[in-house]
Design an enzyme around this catalytic site. Structure first.
Site, mmCIF file in Angstrom:
data_model
loop_
_atom_site.group_PDB
_atom_site.id
_atom_site.type_symbol
_atom_site.label_atom_id
_atom_site.label_comp_id
_atom_site.label_asym_id
_atom_site.label_seq_id
_atom_site.Cartn_x
_atom_site.Cartn_y
_atom_site.Cartn_z
ATOM 1 N N CYS A 113 16.904 -33.920 9.236
ATOM 2 C CA CYS A 113 16.959 -33.769 10.706
ATOM 3 C C CYS A 113 17.896 -34.785 11.359
ATOM 4 O O CYS A 113 18.339 -34.585 12.488
ATOM 5 C CB CYS A 113 15.568 -33.902 11.291
ATOM 6 S SG CYS A 113 14.422 -32.758 10.534
ATOM 7 N N HIS A 254 15.192 -35.504 18.703
ATOM 8 C CA HIS A 254 15.004 -34.429 17.716
ATOM 9 C C HIS A 254 13.787 -33.607 18.134
ATOM 10 O O HIS A 254 12.748 -34.147 18.509
ATOM 11 C CB HIS A 254 14.795 -35.047 16.334
ATOM 12 C CG HIS A 254 14.410 -34.043 15.302
ATOM 13 N ND1 HIS A 254 15.077 -32.855 15.144
ATOM 14 C CD2 HIS A 254 13.397 -34.048 14.374
ATOM 15 C CE1 HIS A 254 14.506 -32.165 14.167
ATOM 16 N NE2 HIS A 254 13.495 -32.864 13.694
ATOM 17 N N ASN A 284 11.553 -26.486 15.202
ATOM 18 C CA ASN A 284 12.321 -27.566 14.574
ATOM 19 C C ASN A 284 13.462 -26.950 13.759
ATOM 20 O O ASN A 284 13.215 -26.295 12.751
ATOM 21 C CB ASN A 284 11.373 -28.372 13.680
ATOM 22 C CG ASN A 284 12.059 -29.535 12.985
ATOM 23 O OD1 ASN A 284 13.291 -29.645 12.991
ATOM 24 N ND2 ASN A 284 11.273 -30.394 12.368
HETATM 25 O O1 UT7 Z 1 11.581 -32.918 11.462
HETATM 26 C C1 UT7 Z 1 11.251 -33.976 10.631
HETATM 27 C C2 UT7 Z 1 10.107 -34.725 11.102
HETATM 28 N N1 UT7 Z 1 8.933 -33.891 11.163
HETATM 29 C C3 UT7 Z 1 7.971 -34.202 11.951
HETATM 30 O O2 UT7 Z 1 8.117 -35.151 12.662
HETATM 31 C C4 UT7 Z 1 6.705 -33.391 11.895
HETATM 32 C C5 UT7 Z 1 5.543 -34.310 12.050
HETATM 33 N N2 UT7 Z 1 4.235 -33.708 11.961
HETATM 34 C C6 UT7 Z 1 3.720 -32.859 12.878
HETATM 35 O O3 UT7 Z 1 4.374 -32.381 13.769
HETATM 36 C C7 UT7 Z 1 2.233 -32.612 12.794
HETATM 37 O O4 UT7 Z 1 1.654 -33.501 11.873
HETATM 38 C C8 UT7 Z 1 1.834 -31.165 12.416
HETATM 39 C C9 UT7 Z 1 2.116 -30.232 13.569
HETATM 40 C C10 UT7 Z 1 2.585 -30.736 11.182
HETATM 41 C C11 UT7 Z 1 0.318 -31.102 12.125
HETATM 42 O O5 UT7 Z 1 -0.396 -31.574 13.240
HETATM 43 P P1 UT7 Z 1 -1.556 -32.650 13.046
HETATM 44 O O6 UT7 Z 1 -2.143 -32.875 14.364
HETATM 45 O O7 UT7 Z 1 -0.963 -33.833 12.338
HETATM 46 O O8 UT7 Z 1 -2.591 -31.876 12.157
HETATM 47 P P2 UT7 Z 1 -3.167 -32.223 10.693
HETATM 48 O O9 UT7 Z 1 -2.106 -32.026 9.658
HETATM 49 O O10 UT7 Z 1 -3.862 -33.549 10.739
HETATM 50 O O11 UT7 Z 1 -4.250 -31.090 10.528
HETATM 51 C C12 UT7 Z 1 -5.384 -30.998 11.408
HETATM 52 C C13 UT7 Z 1 -6.172 -29.748 11.048
HETATM 53 C C14 UT7 Z 1 -6.462 -29.611 9.554
HETATM 54 O O12 UT7 Z 1 -7.764 -29.063 9.419
HETATM 55 P P3 UT7 Z 1 -9.033 -29.993 9.096
HETATM 56 O O13 UT7 Z 1 -8.686 -30.676 7.792
HETATM 57 O O14 UT7 Z 1 -9.123 -30.952 10.231
HETATM 58 O O15 UT7 Z 1 -10.138 -29.010 9.016
HETATM 59 C C15 UT7 Z 1 -5.452 -28.617 9.088
HETATM 60 O O16 UT7 Z 1 -5.861 -27.894 7.956
HETATM 61 O O17 UT7 Z 1 -5.415 -28.577 11.407
HETATM 62 C C16 UT7 Z 1 -5.343 -27.700 10.273
HETATM 63 N N3 UT7 Z 1 -4.066 -26.980 10.356
HETATM 64 C C17 UT7 Z 1 -3.925 -25.822 11.017
HETATM 65 N N4 UT7 Z 1 -4.780 -25.076 11.737
HETATM 66 C C18 UT7 Z 1 -4.300 -23.953 12.307
HETATM 67 C C19 UT7 Z 1 -2.868 -27.336 9.807
HETATM 68 N N5 UT7 Z 1 -1.942 -26.416 10.121
HETATM 69 C C20 UT7 Z 1 -2.570 -25.472 10.859
HETATM 70 C C21 UT7 Z 1 -2.120 -24.288 11.486
HETATM 71 N N6 UT7 Z 1 -3.019 -23.567 12.199
HETATM 72 N N7 UT7 Z 1 -0.842 -23.855 11.416
#
Ligand code: UT7
Length: 332
Positions: A113, A254, A284
């Site tokens: 990125c 970004h 993204n």
């Molecule tokens: O471009 C390069 C740099 N990239 C970034 O900067 C991306 C950085 N990361 C993010 O944007 C976020 O971490 C995400 C959007 C990818 C994820 O958001 P989060 O708030 O960090 O969620 P998480 O990974 O901690 O997951 C929370 C919950 C989990 O369920 P449990 O374990 O709490 O029951 C996941 O399984 O959300 C669940 N989950 C989803 N639920 C519905 C993960 N993906 C999804 C989804 N839909 N698509």
């Protein structure tokens, strides 16, 4: 000799993948995606539309807007992690051929990125050294080709597109790129990785069976580090150049996640008007995200000649980069 940001162009593929479409593909919801990322939809390239096609279209626009002929371009640098081919020929060579740039140095860089801002730093260095006069830099991704559309943790995030800019030599310091910081820390390489194909995992049945050719991300860890690093990096480039955040009309981060952008913007006390947002409609797009965002404010008439832009990016590697520069192009 200084380097100026001479023009911008972009290409967005026509096919849209909405949150509602994704609801039918994986266990997710429009509400979750919007709340956690700010993304409503992303554009996806067609089956026969490859990275170099999108890049060539964006490049032609950028060259035309700079008022230059193809013969004026003396270096082509393409930032991408979704090249037409792993690993040769370079996509920059194919783009040059598609738009008709002949016998000119052309190569790709891989900084995920952060690729576009890395390419900007390369263009600046080539120009300031006197080696080149008009450098075409491109950020282009067919990220959909790296995404596993059964993995809800990544498939909701990414989109396709391309942005390009011409960076030109100038002796007018007022229109010159002010500063660029670019850095990396490979100890976090496993935060964002596509395990294959490569020398670690050449193509094999195992690669196919285990889906090692798809992008993998430690989302939450990346998120936390992104907020911290982006904020620190921007504070540092502003302080070094004696500029306050309130004096930046266009903060162009970004576009990975609205919550990251909001956290960084708030830490810098930026107003909503200062912060450029496209994540809602493009998702993204990796190396294409910043030039696509610049193009958006240019085409909507928000970006005027001479206005200061602050770029800030973070991605796989891990890599990060920021840049402080006036827009030195002509208005549409
Ligand atoms: O471009 C390069 C740099 N990239 C970034 O900067 C991306 C950085 N990361 C993010 O944007 C976020 O971490 C995400 C959007 C990818 C994820 O958001 P989060 O708030 O960090 O969620 P998480 O990974 O901690 O997951 C929370 C919950 C989990 O369920 P449990 O374990 O709490 O029951 C996941 O399984 O959300 C669940 N989950 C989803 N639920 C519905 C993960 N993906 C999804 C989804 N839909 N698509």
């Amino acid at each position: 000799m200084y380097a100026k940001f001479h023009s911008i162009g972009a290409f967005v593929p026509s096919k849209i993948l909405s949150n509602e479409d994704l609801e039918k593909m994986v266990d997710t919801s429009d509400e979750w995606i919007l709340k956690r990322t700010g993304i409503k939809e992303r554009h996806i390239a067609g089956d026969n539309e490859v990275t170099s096609d999108m890049a060539a279209k964006a490049s032609k626009i950028a060259i035309e807007r700079a008022g230059l002929e193809l013969e004026d371009i003396d270096l082509v640098v393409c930032a991408t992690v979704t090249p037409d081919y792993f690993n040769m020929p370079a996509t920059a060579c194919i783009i040059s051929d598609k738009i008709g740039i002949k016998n000119v140095q052309a190569f790709d860089i891989s900084a995920a990125c952060s690729g576009f801002v890395y390419a900007l730093s390369i263009a600046k260095a080539f120009i300031e050294s006197g080696m080149k006069k008009h450098v075409l830099i491109i950020g282009a991704e067919k990220f959909s080709s790296l995404v596993d559309y059964t993995d809800r943790s990544t498939c909701i995030l990414f989109g396709d597109g391309a942005g390009a800019a011409v960076i030109s030599a100038t002796d007018n310091k007022d229109e010159a790129i002010v500063d660029i910081h670019a850095s990396a820390d490979g100890s976090y390489a496993d935060f964002l990785v596509t395990p294959a194909p490569g020398s670690v995992n050449p193509v094999s049945q195992k690669v196919i069976d285990e889906g090692l050719n798809f992008v993998q991300m430690k989302g939450n860890e990346t998120f936390k580090l992104a907020v911290k690093t982006l904020t620190k990096d921007v504070k540092s480039i502003l302080a070094k150049n004696g500029i306050e955040s309130k004096d930046i009309p266009h903060f162009i981060p970004h576009q990975a996640n609205y919550r990251i952008i909001k956290a960084v913007g708030d830490a810098l006390k930026m107003t909503e008007e200062q912060v450029v947002l496209t994540v809602e409609k493009y998702g993204n797009t990796s190396a294409a995200s910043i030039p696509m965002a610049i193009n958006d404010i240019y085409e909507s008439g928000r970006l005027k000649k001479g206005e200061m832009m602050l770029l800030d990016t973070f991605g796989g590697g891990l890599t990060w980069a920021s840049a402080l520069l006036p827009f030195a192009g002509e208005l549409l």
